[in-house]
Design an enzyme around this catalytic site. Structure first.
Site, PDB file in Angstrom:
ATOM      1  N   ARG A 177       0.861  -1.179   0.000  1.00  0.00           N
ATOM      2  CA  ARG A 177       0.000   0.000   0.000  1.00  0.00           C
ATOM      3  C   ARG A 177       0.901   1.234   0.000  1.00  0.00           C
ATOM      4  O   ARG A 177       2.023   1.206   0.510  1.00  0.00           O
ATOM      5  CB  ARG A 177      -0.893   0.013   1.237  1.00  0.00           C
ATOM      6  CG  ARG A 177      -1.812  -1.199   1.363  1.00  0.00           C
ATOM      7  CD  ARG A 177      -2.614  -1.133   2.658  1.00  0.00           C
ATOM      8  NE  ARG A 177      -3.537  -2.258   2.778  1.00  0.00           N
ATOM      9  CZ  ARG A 177      -3.268  -3.392   3.423  1.00  0.00           C
ATOM     10  NH1 ARG A 177      -2.083  -3.544   4.013  1.00  0.00           N
ATOM     11  NH2 ARG A 177      -4.156  -4.363   3.488  1.00  0.00           N
ATOM     12  N   TYR A 208      -9.450 -10.529  -7.362  1.00  0.00           N
ATOM     13  CA  TYR A 208      -8.436 -10.572  -8.410  1.00  0.00           C
ATOM     14  C   TYR A 208      -8.599 -11.789  -9.314  1.00  0.00           C
ATOM     15  O   TYR A 208      -8.186 -11.771 -10.468  1.00  0.00           O
ATOM     16  CB  TYR A 208      -7.036 -10.561  -7.795  1.00  0.00           C
ATOM     17  CG  TYR A 208      -6.734  -9.270  -7.092  1.00  0.00           C
ATOM     18  CD1 TYR A 208      -6.466  -8.109  -7.805  1.00  0.00           C
ATOM     19  CD2 TYR A 208      -6.758  -9.191  -5.705  1.00  0.00           C
ATOM     20  CE1 TYR A 208      -6.224  -6.921  -7.163  1.00  0.00           C
ATOM     21  CE2 TYR A 208      -6.511  -8.000  -5.052  1.00  0.00           C
ATOM     22  CZ  TYR A 208      -6.248  -6.867  -5.787  1.00  0.00           C
ATOM     23  OH  TYR A 208      -6.014  -5.684  -5.151  1.00  0.00           O
ATOM     24  N   LYS A 233      -2.136  -2.962   8.051  1.00  0.00           N
ATOM     25  CA  LYS A 233      -3.365  -2.582   8.753  1.00  0.00           C
ATOM     26  C   LYS A 233      -3.516  -3.406  10.026  1.00  0.00           C
ATOM     27  O   LYS A 233      -3.166  -4.583  10.068  1.00  0.00           O
ATOM     28  CB  LYS A 233      -4.585  -2.805   7.846  1.00  0.00           C
ATOM     29  CG  LYS A 233      -4.715  -1.794   6.722  1.00  0.00           C
ATOM     30  CD  LYS A 233      -6.021  -1.984   5.983  1.00  0.00           C
ATOM     31  CE  LYS A 233      -6.233  -0.889   4.945  1.00  0.00           C
ATOM     32  NZ  LYS A 233      -7.521  -1.052   4.250  1.00  0.00           N
ATOM     33  N   ARG A 285      -0.579  -1.892  -7.144  1.00  0.00           N
ATOM     34  CA  ARG A 285      -0.850  -3.001  -6.212  1.00  0.00           C
ATOM     35  C   ARG A 285      -1.784  -4.025  -6.864  1.00  0.00           C
ATOM     36  O   ARG A 285      -1.569  -5.238  -6.753  1.00  0.00           O
ATOM     37  CB  ARG A 285      -1.466  -2.428  -4.936  1.00  0.00           C
ATOM     38  CG  ARG A 285      -1.882  -3.433  -3.869  1.00  0.00           C
ATOM     39  CD  ARG A 285      -2.238  -2.661  -2.600  1.00  0.00           C
ATOM     40  NE  ARG A 285      -3.102  -3.386  -1.685  1.00  0.00           N
ATOM     41  CZ  ARG A 285      -2.674  -4.215  -0.731  1.00  0.00           C
ATOM     42  NH1 ARG A 285      -1.377  -4.434  -0.596  1.00  0.00           N
ATOM     43  NH2 ARG A 285      -3.521  -4.815   0.083  1.00  0.00           N
ATOM     44  N   HIS A 326      -2.188   2.415  -5.956  1.00  0.00           N
ATOM     45  CA  HIS A 326      -3.065   1.274  -5.703  1.00  0.00           C
ATOM     46  C   HIS A 326      -3.294   0.451  -6.969  1.00  0.00           C
ATOM     47  O   HIS A 326      -3.484  -0.762  -6.893  1.00  0.00           O
ATOM     48  CB  HIS A 326      -4.402   1.746  -5.131  1.00  0.00           C
ATOM     49  CG  HIS A 326      -5.009   0.762  -4.176  1.00  0.00           C
ATOM     50  ND1 HIS A 326      -4.471   0.490  -2.942  1.00  0.00           N
ATOM     51  CD2 HIS A 326      -6.094  -0.057  -4.289  1.00  0.00           C
ATOM     52  CE1 HIS A 326      -5.200  -0.426  -2.322  1.00  0.00           C
ATOM     53  NE2 HIS A 326      -6.189  -0.776  -3.123  1.00  0.00           N
ATOM     54  N   HIS A 371      -4.198  -9.188   3.267  1.00  0.00           N
ATOM     55  CA  HIS A 371      -5.650  -9.265   3.407  1.00  0.00           C
ATOM     56  C   HIS A 371      -6.003 -10.229   4.531  1.00  0.00           C
ATOM     57  O   HIS A 371      -5.526 -11.367   4.546  1.00  0.00           O
ATOM     58  CB  HIS A 371      -6.305  -9.760   2.113  1.00  0.00           C
ATOM     59  CG  HIS A 371      -6.322  -8.730   1.029  1.00  0.00           C
ATOM     60  ND1 HIS A 371      -6.509  -9.059  -0.301  1.00  0.00           N
ATOM     61  CD2 HIS A 371      -6.177  -7.381   1.069  1.00  0.00           C
ATOM     62  CE1 HIS A 371      -6.473  -7.948  -1.031  1.00  0.00           C
ATOM     63  NE2 HIS A 371      -6.282  -6.926  -0.223  1.00  0.00           N
TER      64      HIS A 371
END
Length: 309
Positions: A162, A290, A186, A258, A255, A281
């Site tokens: 990110r 994806y 995150k 990414r 992004h 994730h």
């Protein structure tokens, strides 16, 4: 379509106990759940709409129930908010009501939020491998800043970071001999991400030049005065290189790189779980979007190439 109404907080804070409840919820999200500042800010921004509506109706947080929560969501839909925005708002509501119940301050819980219709799936924008190559070739390698930019674009595409993770990346957490970097993602979850020889080569080239800019700290990518590059600077630089690479600048962002990282890995047979781990994730369903991009490309290839398509 009407624009959503913005509801800024009053200068003296929300009445009826709303300011206190939102402040305590903010501390809960940041300290106890360890969510990022960006995520916490997003929740609170959505809940400002709830506070505006509730105080206008004379309702303190403890008076929320299923009917009132539903009435609030109906008013938000009436402002023209997109389905995706309503879904995000509903998620913030469930988190807040769950917190209030845990604190013993509200009768309504997460189940009081009627689930909105699932927003339509939007496939992420990505770039072709040829476009990525053109982007990588855009920086001027005769300058230290050009080498720096080639290095971070290579690393971004090689690792799927990110942009916030890239901006905060320390030179001490990139292990060139091992071909791994360590990043705090995150929810303050740490992960190791491998990267390839091309990224390693250009990061080494940049590290040889980096001391000449007199870095102010150990941040890997710094500006001409030694200051850490911000997320906004990475965005602007990438847009400028997109123009040089003859790619529409609105089609390119950190992004999008990414997305390209994930999509191209799957195109070349990578395992979905491995891609999930590298992207950071928590839920594999987030990564599975994806595979829709991958399947769409397979369908297009089949339709174009198979004699009986």
């Amino acid at each position: 379509m009407p624009r959503p109404v913005q509801n800024p907080a009053p200068e003296r804070g929300w009445p009826l106990g709303w300011s206190t409840s939102l402040r305590e919820f903010e501390v809960f999200l940041a300290v106890e759940r360890g969510l990022s500042r960006h995520t916490v800010s997003g929740y609170l921004s959505d809940l400002q709409h709830l506070a505006f509506w509730a105080t206008g109706a004379g309702l303190p947080p403890s008076d929320l129930d299923r009917d009132r929560v539903t009435a609030f969501l109906v008013t938000q839909q009436g402002t023209g908010k997109a389905a995706r925005s309503i879904a995000r708002l509903s998620s913030a509501l469930r988190q807040f009501l769950g917190f209030m119940r845990m604190e013993g301050e509200g009768a309504a819980g997460p189940e009081s939020v009627v689930r909105p219709p699932r927003p339509p799936r939007i496939l992420p924008r990505t770039l072709t491998e040829t476009q990525v190559e053109a982007l990588l070739g855009a920086p001027d390698l005769h300058t230290a800043l050009g080498v720096r930019d080639r290095a971070w674009i290579e690393l971004l595409y090689a690792s799927g970071l990110r942009v916030s993770e890239l901006a905060g990346l320390s030179a001490l957490t990139v292990f060139l001999d091992e071909g791994f970097l360590k990043v705090m993602g995150k929810g303050r979850k740490e992960r190791l991400i491998p990267f390839g020889q091309s990224a390693e080569h250009w990061v080494r080239q940049w590290l040889a030049l980096r001391p000449s800019l007199k870095p102010q700290d150990d941040t890997l990518f710094v500006g001409r005065r030694g200051e850490a590059l911000t997320r906004q600077q990475f965005w602007r630089l990438l847009k400028a290189y997109a123009v040089r690479a003859d790619i529409r600048p609105e089609a390119v962002s950190p992004h999008v790189l990414r997305h390209a990282f994930a999509t191209h890995l799957l195109d070349h047979g990578a395992d979905l779980r491995a891609v999930q781990s590298m992207l950071g994730h928590a839920d594999i369903s987030t990564t599975q979007i994806y595979t829709h991009v991958h399947q769409a490309r397979l369908r297009a290839l089949y339709d174009r190439m198979h004699p009986r398509s």
